[in-house]
Write an enzyme that holds these catalytic residues in place. Structure first.
Site, PDB file in Angstrom:
ATOM      1  N   LYS A  98      -7.787   0.674  -7.789  1.00 51.87           N
ATOM      2  CA  LYS A  98      -6.819   0.531  -7.458  1.00 51.87           C
ATOM      3  C   LYS A  98      -6.233  -0.949  -6.998  1.00 51.87           C
ATOM      4  CE  LYS A  98      -2.848   2.143  -4.864  1.00 51.87           C
ATOM      5  NZ  LYS A  98      -1.926   2.767  -3.519  1.00 51.87           N
ATOM      6  N   GLY A 159       5.132   3.635   1.204  1.00 54.84           N
ATOM      7  CA  GLY A 159       5.288   4.134   2.999  1.00 54.84           C
ATOM      8  C   GLY A 159       7.187   4.398   3.290  1.00 54.84           C
ATOM      9  N   ALA A 186       3.614   5.517  -4.715  1.00 51.66           N
ATOM     10  CA  ALA A 186       4.608   4.980  -3.109  1.00 51.66           C
ATOM     11  C   ALA A 186       5.918   5.403  -3.221  1.00 51.66           C
ATOM     12  CB  ALA A 186       4.107   3.656  -3.226  1.00 51.66           C
ATOM     13  N   GLY A 187       6.826   5.504  -2.586  1.00 56.39           N
ATOM     14  CA  GLY A 187       7.998   5.804  -1.806  1.00 56.39           C
ATOM     15  C   GLY A 187       7.518   7.609  -1.907  1.00 56.39           C
ATOM     16  N   ASN A 208       0.795   9.604   0.411  1.00 61.63           N
ATOM     17  CA  ASN A 208      -0.473   9.482   1.339  1.00 61.63           C
ATOM     18  C   ASN A 208       0.645   9.084   2.838  1.00 61.63           C
ATOM     19  OD1 ASN A 208      -2.306   6.338   2.900  1.00 61.63           O
ATOM     20  ND2 ASN A 208      -1.523   8.829   3.593  1.00 61.63           N
ATOM     21  N   THR A 209       1.774   8.642   3.071  1.00 62.39           N
ATOM     22  CA  THR A 209       2.555   8.868   4.032  1.00 62.39           C
ATOM     23  C   THR A 209       3.250  10.259   3.941  1.00 62.39           C
ATOM     24  OG1 THR A 209       2.879   6.630   4.330  1.00 62.39           O
ATOM     25  CG2 THR A 209       4.216   7.819   5.703  1.00 62.39           C
TER      26      THR A 209
END
Lengths: 262, 65
Positions: A98, A159, A186-187, A208-209
């Site tokens: 990645k 994040g 992301a986001g 993830n987050t």
């Protein structure tokens, strides 16, 4: 669910999961299982002599059975990303990478010039490159020219949990590159965000987050998995076109008290 | 001689990358190495000689997004 194919490998799950920021390794292991993810992202960081943290973490990931997608997070230049990818290939035993080359400190925004340069080098060295990019069509075109077969556009800064920042841009990207697997990375902050990108026709989502920092990461992993499946099914089923005004769903013909009808 | 290991200046006796890893108790790994921002594969560590002022990176698996 219809399979997801990435660089010739087929997967039944369309959720990719990051492994960072969980309350504990046990939560991470349970979240991977609950998410159904078959691909998890990992990284490389400096380790002191005598420390065994990397080894312990790697054993946990291998035990999950998931395929690893190492990242080049934190790299600021193409050369840093290339060397990091080379090191990741040796440690993790995979050609998958990645590719992250970030430019702006506040937004961790992909730096497109270094990104394309690194992608070209890594493809020439046999890597299967998953570039973290923006929704910019020209950058996407350059990445495909460099040999990338998958793109990972952001929804919003890493994040941030903001969801889709540029709906028009993501729609345009999907419409422009119909055959390229596009993984929104992301986001995404809520399962509804993930469902929304899947309804738009994106092929997968990376979380993830939003999972790791939930009060209950395991339950949240499951919630995202359900949302991603729902969004994918909805896309395949074909969403209705929104209208400005009401259109009766119950048949109008035969309505009682209708003085003008039969 | 003085070299930089993971960003920190160290006085070391080792003259090869493999000897350095042993001196600093890195064991079997898993980890990967770079010398002066160039990847050094595992099989090349024994023949990779160090000199004063070199910069070494030694990285291991870590959680990532």
């Amino acid at each position: 669910m219809d399979p997801l194919t990435l660089y010739g490998q087929s997967f039944s799950s369309r959720l990719l999961l990051g492994t960072a920021r969980y309350p504990s390794p046990a939560f991470l292991a349970k979240a991977i299982e609950a998410s159904g993810a078959e691909i998890v992202t990992v990284s490389l960081r400096r380790e002191a002599g005598g420390a065994r943290g990397g080894e312990t973490f790697w054993e946990l990931v291998r035990a999950s059975g998931a395929r690893v997608l190492p990242n080049t997070a934190g790299c600021r230049t193409a050369s840093e990303a290339v060397v990091t990818a080379q090191m990741a290939r040796e440690v993790f035993g995979t050609d998958w990478i990645k590719l992250e080359v970030t430019g702006d400190e506040d937004l961790l925004q992909p730096e497109p010039f270094g990104l394309v340069e690194a992608a070209r080098v890594l493809r020439s060295e046999g890597f299967c490159v998953f570039p973290y990019t923006t929704e910019d069509l020209s950058v996407a075109e350059r990445l495909l020219e460099a040999g990338c077969r998958v793109l990972m556009p952001w929804a919003a800064p890493i994040g941030s949990g903001r969801g889709i920042n540029n709906l028009f841009g993501l729609r345009a990207l999907r419409a422009r590159f119909k055959e390229t697997p596009l993984i929104v990375d992301a986001g995404l902050g809520a399962p509804s965000h993930a469902a929304a990108v899947m309804e738009l026709g994106f092929d997968a989502a990376l979380l993830n987050t939003a999972v790791a920092r939930a009060a209950d990461p395991v339950e949240m992993a499951r919630a995202f998995a359900l949302a991603i499946d729902a969004g994918r099914l909805a896309h395949r089923a074909g969403l209705m076109t929104p209208r400005d005004f009401a259109e009766a769903s119950t048949p109008v013909l035969g309505r009682a008290f209708d003085e003008h009808g039969a | 001689m003085k070299i930089r290991v993971n960003g920190e200046m160290r006085e070391v006796a080792a003259v090869t990358l493999e000897a350095l890893l042993a001196e600093l108790d890195y064991g079997e790994g898993p980890y990967a190495t770079a010398l002066n921002q160039q990847f050094v594969r595992k099989g090349a560590r024994a023949e990779t000689r160090l000199k004063e002022g070199d910069s070494i990176e030694i990285v291991a698996p870590k959680q990532g997004g």
